[in-house]
Design an enzyme around this catalytic site. Structure first.
Site, PDB file in Angstrom:
ATOM      1  N   ALA A  14       0.800  -1.226   0.000  1.00  0.00           N
ATOM      2  CA  ALA A  14       0.000   0.000   0.000  1.00  0.00           C
ATOM      3  C   ALA A  14       0.828   1.269   0.000  1.00  0.00           C
ATOM      4  O   ALA A  14       0.305   2.348  -0.292  1.00  0.00           O
ATOM      5  CB  ALA A  14      -0.949  -0.006   1.200  1.00  0.00           C
ATOM      6  N   GLY A  16       3.269   1.981  -1.963  1.00  0.00           N
ATOM      7  CA  GLY A  16       3.679   2.354  -3.311  1.00  0.00           C
ATOM      8  C   GLY A  16       2.690   3.339  -3.921  1.00  0.00           C
ATOM      9  O   GLY A  16       1.613   3.594  -3.375  1.00  0.00           O
ATOM     10  N   ASN A  84      -1.006  -6.235  -4.310  1.00  0.00           N
ATOM     11  CA  ASN A  84      -0.276  -5.211  -5.042  1.00  0.00           C
ATOM     12  C   ASN A  84       1.220  -5.193  -4.708  1.00  0.00           C
ATOM     13  O   ASN A  84       1.986  -4.486  -5.345  1.00  0.00           O
ATOM     14  CB  ASN A  84      -0.886  -3.834  -4.731  1.00  0.00           C
ATOM     15  CG  ASN A  84      -0.191  -2.709  -5.440  1.00  0.00           C
ATOM     16  OD1 ASN A  84      -0.182  -2.632  -6.662  1.00  0.00           O
ATOM     17  ND2 ASN A  84       0.424  -1.817  -4.676  1.00  0.00           N
ATOM     18  N   SER A 136       0.933  -7.074 -14.795  1.00  0.00           N
ATOM     19  CA  SER A 136       1.684  -6.049 -15.529  1.00  0.00           C
ATOM     20  C   SER A 136       1.635  -6.379 -17.013  1.00  0.00           C
ATOM     21  O   SER A 136       1.508  -7.544 -17.406  1.00  0.00           O
ATOM     22  CB  SER A 136       3.146  -6.024 -15.073  1.00  0.00           C
ATOM     23  OG  SER A 136       3.944  -5.240 -15.940  1.00  0.00           O
ATOM     24  N   TYR A 149      10.783 -10.709 -13.568  1.00  0.00           N
ATOM     25  CA  TYR A 149       9.540  -9.949 -13.385  1.00  0.00           C
ATOM     26  C   TYR A 149       8.446 -10.465 -14.321  1.00  0.00           C
ATOM     27  O   TYR A 149       7.289 -10.638 -13.906  1.00  0.00           O
ATOM     28  CB  TYR A 149       9.817  -8.474 -13.647  1.00  0.00           C
ATOM     29  CG  TYR A 149       8.671  -7.553 -13.314  1.00  0.00           C
ATOM     30  CD1 TYR A 149       8.377  -7.248 -11.980  1.00  0.00           C
ATOM     31  CD2 TYR A 149       7.896  -6.975 -14.309  1.00  0.00           C
ATOM     32  CE1 TYR A 149       7.331  -6.389 -11.660  1.00  0.00           C
ATOM     33  CE2 TYR A 149       6.851  -6.115 -14.003  1.00  0.00           C
ATOM     34  CZ  TYR A 149       6.569  -5.832 -12.683  1.00  0.00           C
ATOM     35  OH  TYR A 149       5.532  -4.984 -12.367  1.00  0.00           O
ATOM     36  N   ALA A 151       8.189 -13.445 -15.610  1.00  0.00           N
ATOM     37  CA  ALA A 151       7.762 -14.764 -15.143  1.00  0.00           C
ATOM     38  C   ALA A 151       6.809 -14.646 -13.961  1.00  0.00           C
ATOM     39  O   ALA A 151       5.805 -15.363 -13.873  1.00  0.00           O
ATOM     40  CB  ALA A 151       8.982 -15.599 -14.759  1.00  0.00           C
ATOM     41  N   SER A 152       7.097 -13.719 -13.050  1.00  0.00           N
ATOM     42  CA  SER A 152       6.244 -13.561 -11.868  1.00  0.00           C
ATOM     43  C   SER A 152       4.864 -13.047 -12.247  1.00  0.00           C
ATOM     44  O   SER A 152       3.844 -13.517 -11.726  1.00  0.00           O
ATOM     45  CB  SER A 152       6.903 -12.620 -10.853  1.00  0.00           C
ATOM     46  OG  SER A 152       6.909 -11.270 -11.293  1.00  0.00           O
ATOM     47  N   LYS A 153       4.794 -12.097 -13.160  1.00  0.00           N
ATOM     48  CA  LYS A 153       3.506 -11.510 -13.531  1.00  0.00           C
ATOM     49  C   LYS A 153       2.731 -12.406 -14.492  1.00  0.00           C
ATOM     50  O   LYS A 153       1.497 -12.485 -14.430  1.00  0.00           O
ATOM     51  CB  LYS A 153       3.710 -10.119 -14.133  1.00  0.00           C
ATOM     52  CG  LYS A 153       4.311  -9.112 -13.154  1.00  0.00           C
ATOM     53  CD  LYS A 153       3.436  -8.934 -11.913  1.00  0.00           C
ATOM     54  CE  LYS A 153       3.960  -7.831 -10.994  1.00  0.00           C
ATOM     55  NZ  LYS A 153       3.091  -7.587  -9.821  1.00  0.00           N
ATOM     56  N   ILE A 182       3.102   3.305 -15.698  1.00  0.00           N
ATOM     57  CA  ILE A 182       2.419   4.221 -14.796  1.00  0.00           C
ATOM     58  C   ILE A 182       3.469   5.039 -14.057  1.00  0.00           C
ATOM     59  O   ILE A 182       4.534   4.519 -13.695  1.00  0.00           O
ATOM     60  CB  ILE A 182       1.564   3.437 -13.770  1.00  0.00           C
ATOM     61  CG1 ILE A 182       0.651   2.421 -14.479  1.00  0.00           C
ATOM     62  CG2 ILE A 182       0.748   4.402 -12.916  1.00  0.00           C
ATOM     63  CD1 ILE A 182      -0.349   3.009 -15.437  1.00  0.00           C
TER      64      ILE A 182
END
Length: 242
Positions: A14, A16, A84, A136, A149, A151-153, A182
């Site tokens: 939260a 971020g 998140n 993402s 990143y 692979a994780s998303k 963003i």
């Protein structure tokens, strides 16, 4: 505006830019908002006492269970969870260490899995719930220097679709939001040349704002989105057309 009156929303990561915007939007929509991050100092700096603040490290073995239990104890229930929390450790594959890969997978994907698993039973008992996982655009198209990143998303997207199929009959939905570029501290570190390269690929001609993501998050959390399940909502200004 979509209403969340009487709902309790738990938001990880939260502190971020996106997490903070989601927390504010959900509170404005009427929800009781539980915010979580690693540092209580950061939570206190960003949120006033109208929020329930729970500092926790989701990478810890029991972090997800402890967070869910603490949130239910503090707020009585959990109607909405927004996963998140996330990090990046970008580098070319040939230079990427096992630790860099594992750290990103553990924080971005494994903690999301644990949070979903921990919150499913309470939601099933109340026969209602909203799971929103923050993916993402990189999870759909990949990105140089971002094998961990991506692979994780990408894993998060596939996992969310599986969860949706398991829990839909209990009145629970599970969806992903996949932001494009963003304006957040995570993208601020990009070089000016790289920003120009990405900007040229966005038909909208601008980077998104955290509020662009937060608005969609409130919609998916609302009763108006009860028939949207197992989907990926891409918010990227037209950069990727899927």
């Amino acid at each position: 505006m979509f209403e969340l009156n009487g709902k309790v929303a738990l938001i990880t990561g939260a502190t971020g830019g996106i997490g903070g915007a989601i927390a504010k939007r959900m509170k404005d929509a009427g929800a009781t908002v539980v915010v979580s991050g690693r540092s209580m100092d950061k939570l206190n700096a960003q949120f006033d006492d109208s929020y329930v603040k729970i500092p926790i490290d989701l990478a810890a073995d029991n972090g997800a269970v402890d967070l869910v239990n603490a949130a239910i104890e503090a707020a009585g229930k959990i109607d909405i969870v927004v996963n998140n929390a996330g990090i990046t450790k970008d580098t070319l594959l040939m230079r990427m260490t096992d630790e860099q890969f594992d750290d990103v997978i553990n924080t971005n994907l494994r903690s999301c899995f644990k949070m979903c698993r921990a919150v499913i039973m309470p939601m099933m008992k109340q026969r209602n719930g909203r799971i929103i996982n923050m993916a993402s655009i990189i999870g759909a198209i990949g990105g140089p220097g971002q094998a961990n990143y991506a692979a994780s998303k990408g894993g998060m997207i596939a996992m969310t679709k599986s969860i949706a199929a398991e829990v839909a009959s209990r009145g629970i939905t599970a969806n992903c939001i996949a932001p494009g570029f963003i304006k957040t501290p995570m993208t601020d570190v990009l070089s000016d040349d790289l920003k120009k390269t990405y900007l040229a690929q966005i038909p909208a001609g601008r980077f998104g704002e955290p509020d662009d993501i937060a608005a969609a998050c409130v919609f998916l959390a609302s009763d108006d989105a009860s028939y949207i399940n197992g989907q990926v909502l891409h918010i990227n200004g037209g950069m990727g057309r899927f």
